[in-house]
Design an enzyme around this catalytic site. Structure first.
Site, short mmCIF file in Angstrom:
data_model
loop_
_atom_site.label_atom_id
_atom_site.label_comp_id
_atom_site.label_asym_id
_atom_site.label_seq_id
_atom_site.Cartn_x
_atom_site.Cartn_y
_atom_site.Cartn_z
N TRP A 36 28.69 35.83 -52.79
CA TRP A 36 27.30 36.05 -53.52
C TRP A 36 26.67 37.46 -52.79
CZ3 TRP A 36 28.67 31.36 -51.26
CH2 TRP A 36 28.47 31.32 -49.93
N ARG A 37 27.46 37.85 -51.96
CA ARG A 37 26.86 39.09 -51.38
C ARG A 37 27.32 40.44 -52.12
NH1 ARG A 37 27.33 38.56 -44.74
NH2 ARG A 37 25.69 37.07 -44.43
N GLU A 54 21.30 30.75 -52.50
CA GLU A 54 20.21 29.80 -51.34
C GLU A 54 20.08 28.58 -51.69
OE1 GLU A 54 19.58 31.51 -48.57
OE2 GLU A 54 20.10 33.52 -49.07
N GLY A 98 26.02 17.38 -53.20
CA GLY A 98 25.14 16.49 -52.35
C GLY A 98 23.69 17.21 -52.68
N TYR A 99 22.65 16.44 -52.08
CA TYR A 99 21.22 16.62 -52.16
C TYR A 99 20.94 16.97 -53.71
CZ TYR A 99 20.58 16.61 -47.19
OH TYR A 99 20.25 16.17 -45.78
N TYR A 137 11.74 28.69 -46.67
CA TYR A 137 13.21 29.48 -46.09
C TYR A 137 13.42 30.37 -47.46
CZ TYR A 137 17.77 30.76 -46.10
OH TYR A 137 18.91 31.48 -46.24
N ASP A 155 15.94 30.00 -40.75
CA ASP A 155 17.03 28.81 -41.23
C ASP A 155 17.10 28.24 -39.81
OD1 ASP A 155 18.53 30.86 -40.11
OD2 ASP A 155 19.97 29.72 -41.61
N CYS A 207 26.47 33.07 -32.21
CA CYS A 207 25.60 32.29 -31.39
C CYS A 207 25.53 30.55 -32.03
CB CYS A 207 24.08 32.67 -31.68
SG CYS A 207 23.11 32.34 -30.40
N CYS A 217 28.81 38.87 -28.29
CA CYS A 217 27.28 38.86 -28.73
C CYS A 217 26.50 40.35 -28.33
CB CYS A 217 26.50 37.87 -28.26
SG CYS A 217 24.74 37.76 -28.72
#
Length: 351
Positions: A36-37, A54, A98-99, A137, A155, A207, A217
């Site tokens: 999607w980018r 999203e 889901g959800y 968000y 997020d 991270c 990092c």
DNA sequence: GATTCGTGGGC
DNA sequence: TGCCCAAGAAT
């Protein structure tokens, strides 16, 4: 002679510009490639694709969401196409992700954009926030990524990175306001979408929750958690409640053509709006329940399924008959059902 | 602020 | 195996 420490620990609070440059530089070199980018340096991506991704990514891994995103954008290339879709088709296409309230809100949102906004997404955080299924968000993420707005995109990744960067000792979820304020202190009008995605990519690949890869990092020089020697300790969390167990019955009914008898679940509540097998109520102790129709029911075993807030054992019985159901061929039923019922159906068909 | 709401992968 | 957790939102 003045005594100056050999190494004065830097802090993100005192060095915002350097922190931003370090993370954006890392992002340019290590950003993830996601379907999607838009590519590096490309024009901002289509707001419809940003929004759709999203919604799918809420509490969902990129690996799980990716094939669904491909299927949705192939079938419904624009928000107006989605707005014109049948409810049942969208719910079936969402099955397994889901959800399911997300799918109902997805349709409501697409229709609101088509009807109230001429098929064009609002380009402000406040405008986006007013849409169904779009919370703090998602509004911030779409505003930043699709429209270049300097929104504070927070997020779970951003909370974790921020908690470590500033060694926040307050446990989640109480720490949310503090983490949001600290994350916001690093936002500027420079590359807002990249900044948000850089934080999330860092959280997802470096991270990480369990074993952060601090040697990779770009922010260790400013990271209070790294300096503490125990970065994995952050963010602190309050303990979660135990997960209760429930049990119930599900019936796999086949007609004389081998089709499966299904029901449409009410819009509100668990698995709302989805197709399902006829079931008993689910309770802590087994509840004796009459089958949906008379038939020569036989035991075919049970399936286990774990939801977010309870675990379920479903005894499965199979039988032959007819009645007032939504009748679908096996393959279509399997593809349209949420996972718990797909598992139960497979059990009933095998038994 | 606390609950409800799915699923699958990793360790 | 059981627990953690993933680009949260709605109530």
């Amino acid at each position: 002679m003045p005594s100056v420490p050999a190494e004065v620990p830097k802090s993100a609070a005192g060095d915002r510009t350097a922190v931003r440059a370090a993370l954006l530089g890392w992002y340019d070199a290590h950003r993830r490639t996601l379907v999607w980018r838009a590519g590096p340096g490309a024009a901002p991506p289509d707001p419809y694709r940003v929004w759709l991704s999203e919604i799918m990514l809420q509490q969902t891994t990129t690996a799980h969401a990716t094939p669904y995103f491909e299927a949705f954008t192939r079938r419904w290339p624009t928000v107006s196409d989605l707005a014109a879709a049948e409810d049942a088709d969208v719910m079936a296409a969402w099955a397994g992700l889901g959800y399911y309230a997300r799918a109902r809100n997805l349709l409501a949102c697409a229709r609101a954009v088509a009807r109230d906004h001429g098929g064009v997404f609002p380009d402000t955080e406040a405008g986006l926030l007013a849409l169904p299924g779009v919370g703090a968000y998602t509004a911030a993420a779409v505003a930043a990524i699709a429209f270049g707005r300097p929104a504070n995109v927070v997020d779970g990744n951003v909370e974790r990175v921020t908690a470590r960067l500033f060694a926040v000792e307050t446990p989640l979820p109480a720490a949310k306001p503090e983490l949001k304020r600290l994350a916001g202190s690093l936002v500027t009008d420079e590359r807002p979408g990249d900044w948000a995605q850089a934080l999330m990519d860092l959280g997802a690949t470096v991270c990480r929750p369990g074993r952060p890869l601090c040697e990779r990092c770009p922010l260790t020089a400013w990271c209070a958690a790294f300096q503490s020697g125990r970065p994995e300790r952050y963010p602190l969390k309050t303990k979660k409640a135990d997960r209760p167990h429930r049990t119930g019955m599900a019936w796999v009914l086949r007609d004389d053509q081998g089709r499966i008898g299904l029901v449409r679940r009410p819009d509100k509540g668990l698995l709302g709006g989805m197709l399902g097998l006829p079931t008993s109520d689910w309770a802590a102790a087994p509840v004796e329940t009459a089958p949906p129709v008379p038939a020569n029911w036989r035991e075919t075993g049970s399936v286990e399924h774990v939801f977010t807030h309870f675990a379920l054992t479903l005894q499965v019985r199979a039988g032959q008959g007819g009645g007032d159901f939504i009748w679908l061929p096996e393959a279509e039923a399997l593809a349209s059902l949420p996972t718990v019922f797909r598992k139960a159906l497979e059990r009933g068909l095998a038994g």
